[in-house]
Write a protein that holds these residues in place. Structure first.
Motif, short mmCIF file in Angstrom:
data_model
loop_
_atom_site.label_atom_id
_atom_site.label_comp_id
_atom_site.label_asym_id
_atom_site.label_seq_id
_atom_site.Cartn_x
_atom_site.Cartn_y
_atom_site.Cartn_z
N TYR A 142 0.83 -1.20 0.00
CA TYR A 142 0.00 0.00 0.00
C TYR A 142 0.87 1.26 0.00
N GLY A 143 1.90 1.28 0.83
CA GLY A 143 2.79 2.44 0.87
C GLY A 143 3.50 2.66 -0.45
N ALA A 144 3.96 1.57 -1.06
CA ALA A 144 4.62 1.68 -2.36
C ALA A 144 3.67 2.23 -3.41
N ALA A 145 2.40 1.76 -3.39
CA ALA A 145 1.41 2.25 -4.36
C ALA A 145 1.19 3.75 -4.20
N PHE A 146 1.16 4.23 -2.96
CA PHE A 146 0.94 5.65 -2.70
C PHE A 146 2.04 6.51 -3.33
N PHE A 147 3.29 6.19 -3.03
CA PHE A 147 4.37 7.05 -3.51
C PHE A 147 4.62 6.90 -5.01
N GLN A 148 4.38 5.70 -5.52
CA GLN A 148 4.53 5.53 -6.97
C GLN A 148 3.49 6.35 -7.72
N SER A 149 2.25 6.40 -7.19
CA SER A 149 1.20 7.19 -7.82
C SER A 149 1.50 8.68 -7.73
N PHE A 150 2.05 9.12 -6.61
CA PHE A 150 2.44 10.53 -6.46
C PHE A 150 3.39 10.93 -7.58
N GLY A 151 4.44 10.14 -7.77
CA GLY A 151 5.42 10.46 -8.79
C GLY A 151 4.85 10.40 -10.19
N ARG A 152 4.05 9.39 -10.48
CA ARG A 152 3.50 9.25 -11.83
C ARG A 152 2.55 10.41 -12.15
N ALA A 153 1.65 10.76 -11.22
CA ALA A 153 0.72 11.86 -11.48
C ALA A 153 1.45 13.17 -11.71
N GLY A 154 2.48 13.40 -10.91
CA GLY A 154 3.25 14.63 -11.06
C GLY A 154 3.92 14.72 -12.41
N VAL A 155 4.54 13.64 -12.84
CA VAL A 155 5.22 13.63 -14.14
C VAL A 155 4.22 13.84 -15.27
N THR A 156 3.06 13.17 -15.20
CA THR A 156 2.05 13.28 -16.25
C THR A 156 1.59 14.72 -16.44
N VAL A 157 1.36 15.42 -15.32
CA VAL A 157 0.93 16.82 -15.41
C VAL A 157 2.07 17.71 -15.88
N LEU A 158 3.25 17.51 -15.31
CA LEU A 158 4.37 18.41 -15.58
C LEU A 158 4.83 18.36 -17.03
N VAL A 159 4.89 17.17 -17.60
CA VAL A 159 5.42 17.05 -18.96
C VAL A 159 4.57 17.84 -19.95
N VAL A 160 3.22 17.67 -19.88
CA VAL A 160 2.38 18.35 -20.86
C VAL A 160 2.37 19.86 -20.64
N LEU A 161 2.41 20.29 -19.38
CA LEU A 161 2.44 21.74 -19.13
C LEU A 161 3.79 22.34 -19.53
N GLN A 162 4.86 21.64 -19.22
CA GLN A 162 6.19 22.15 -19.55
C GLN A 162 6.36 22.30 -21.06
N GLN A 163 5.87 21.32 -21.81
CA GLN A 163 6.01 21.38 -23.25
C GLN A 163 5.23 22.55 -23.85
N GLN A 164 4.09 22.90 -23.25
CA GLN A 164 3.30 24.03 -23.75
C GLN A 164 3.81 25.37 -23.23
N ILE A 165 4.04 25.46 -21.92
CA ILE A 165 4.37 26.76 -21.32
C ILE A 165 5.81 27.16 -21.60
N VAL A 166 6.75 26.25 -21.41
CA VAL A 166 8.17 26.59 -21.54
C VAL A 166 8.67 26.38 -22.96
N ALA A 167 8.34 25.22 -23.55
CA ALA A 167 8.85 24.91 -24.89
C ALA A 167 8.00 25.52 -26.00
N GLY A 168 6.79 25.98 -25.68
CA GLY A 168 5.95 26.63 -26.67
C GLY A 168 5.34 25.70 -27.69
N ARG A 169 5.17 24.43 -27.35
CA ARG A 169 4.59 23.47 -28.28
C ARG A 169 3.07 23.47 -28.14
N SER A 170 2.39 22.94 -29.15
CA SER A 170 0.93 22.91 -29.16
C SER A 170 0.42 21.84 -28.20
#
Length: 487
Positions: free
Chosen positions: A287-315
């Motif tokens: 259960y503990g492993a599932a919690f922290f693995q989900s934290f990291g995955r959700a963060g990466v999923t949000v960050l990558v798409v926002l970073q590509q649009q906001i910083v890199a200027g991609r569509s």
């Protein structure tokens, strides 16, 4: 009954197929995977639509965060409740009602007149989605025999993992072609298919033969309130700052409510959550492993798409497609990990998956957002392979050995922790990005402060992956399967 310390009595009956109608494993798997994928795609595809939604509703960053968080918070707060209800009244009935509500609310989201109404609809969508999330793994565990459970779960979790990751890609394409409303309209035809298949395939409950258990309404209210206040406190921190006393009041209240919930559950004969599920060290670590693995995955999923649009200027479409390689890696690796559970224990596979995720996320953090896309995609492949290696053995370790009448609750605890971590991870990374001084998610800003904020946020996700790795190892036991025991 309150006032007793005896362990919860387990009823003789479980919500399974009526006598003489054994579930068809792969048909049940297909239905649950379709429904789960639909819910999760909707939950993550809105990430890419965030700039368009912010513009159309004239919502600043702090308010726009709730376009994402309202769904996650309501979904997370409802999962334990519907897991328990499903164990009591039957998984099929809860699934069908929830899928119907999910489709209706998808249509309602497209005609929301203002940001507040849209957020309210998203919250109700999260509640309806909880009926599906709470039941998915439990239905698969009901349908598959013990020796095929890991493989069945691996296919179901492949659908879930891919849906989580491919959501931004699908969302990007839909937003680019038809606007953000298409993200919700697409739920209707696929939801109808999932509903009709569920009517045909999912087994109904068998007649109860033991004592009828009571529903723990006070525990349901306490758990939902605790989750809501904690997550609200985290989000408010991003808009009001650490000097705001309401932030710490909410966080403190959430902790107190969880403590009261735990004390109540120990005293009840029919608790919302059977605490015996977390007394086993190996399952508690899973259960503990599932919690922290989900934290990291959700963060990466949000960050990558926002970073590509906001910083890199991609569509939006380009940003969504960037994450596709992570989903493809998960598609390839997750079934392989399910088969490897025959020779390698959950300890080994979660340690390996956690290590790959850490390496991939650190690589993303250190790669300039304006770098060529292949460089970013290479690290995303590593992250996807780590997730694919990790999820199946960890979920199997949670579900294996759980009595049929407790499977929905066991899965609900996993889903609640998973979604809590996803909401927390999303809140924390958005807090870090907002702290850079960015005006909103609908503007382009490649300044050093914004770029540094994305780097720090990705390193925080890597830290969460490292904790998941540590929990995976801490479960103990052998590294290879011995005498047919999967560990």
């Amino acid at each position: 009954m309150e006032g007793t310390t005896t362990p919860p009595v387990r009823p003789a009956a479980a919500p399974r197929a009526p006598a003489g109608t054994a579930p068809r494993p792969y048909a049940v798997l297909a239905v649950t995977s379709l429904a789960l994928a639909l819910v999760l795609i909707n939950g993550t595809s809105i990430n890419v639509a965030l700039p368009d939604l912010s513009r159309d509703f004239a919502a600043p960053a702090g308010l726009a965060d709730w376009f994402l968080l309202a769904f996650l918070l309501a979904n997370t707060a409802s999962i334990l409740v519907f897991g328990r209800i499903s164990d009591l009244v039957g998984r099929r009935r809860i699934y069908l009602v929830g899928m119907t509500a999910f489709m209706v609310l998808s249509l309602a989201a497209t005609v929301a007149p203002d940001a507040g109404t849209f957020i309210a609809v998203r919250a109700l969508q999260g509640v309806s989605a909880a009926t599906i999330v709470a039941n998915s793994s439990a239905l698969v565990a009901d349908a598959f025999p013990e020796h095929r459970l890991a493989y069945g779960l691996s296919l179901n979790l492949t659908a879930a993992s891919v849906a989580n990751t491919v959501g931004p890609t699908i969302g990007g394409l839909l937003v680019s072609v038809a606007g953000w409303e298409a993200v919700f309209l697409v739920n209707v035809p696929f939801g109808l298919a999932a509903l009709l298949l569920g009517l045909r395939v999912l087994p109904g409950p068998r007649a109860a033969t033991g004592r009828r258990e009571r529903f723990d309404a006070r525990g349901a209210l306490l758990s939902a309130a605790a989750l809501a206040t904690l997550l609200y406190g985290v989000n408010r921190l991003s808009t009001a700052g650490p000097a705001d006393p309401v932030v710490w009041a909410m966080l403190g209240l959430g902790v107190v409510l969880w403590a009261v919930f735990g004390l109540l559950e120990r005293r009840l004969q029919d608790p919302l959550v059977d605490l015996a599920l977390v007394r086993d060290k190996a399952r508690a670590c899973a259960y503990g492993a599932a919690f922290f693995q989900s934290f990291g995955r959700a963060g990466v999923t949000v960050l990558v798409v926002l970073q590509q649009q906001i910083v890199a200027g991609r569509s939006a479409a380009e940003a969504g497609l960037t994450g596709m390689v992570m989903a493809l890696a998960m598609v390839v690796v997750t079934p392989v990990s399910g088969r490897l559970t025959r020779v390698l224990t959950a300890r080994t596979l979660t340690a390996l998956g956690g290590g790959l995720s850490v390496a991939g996320t650190v690589g993303l953090a250190l790669t300039p957002p304006t770098a060529a896309l292949p460089a970013t995609m290479a690290w995303l492949v590593l992250v996807g392979a780590g997730i694919g290696t990790f999820v199946t053995p960890n979920t199997t370790a949670i579900m294996r050995g759980v009595a049929p009448e407790r499977r929905a609750v066991a899965n609900s605890v996993r889903s609640m922790l998973y979604n809590s971590a996803a909401a927390l991870g999303t809140s924390v990374v958005l807090l870090l990005v907002s702290a850079s001084g960015i005006a909103g998610y609908d503007v382009q800003d490649s300044g050093p402060r914004v770029s540094a904020a994305f780097t720090v946020a990705l390193l925080v996700c890597a830290g969460a992956d490292a904790l998941a790795l540590a929990f995976g190892i801490a479960r103990g036991g052998p590294w290879r399967v011995r005498d047919g025991a999967a560990g």
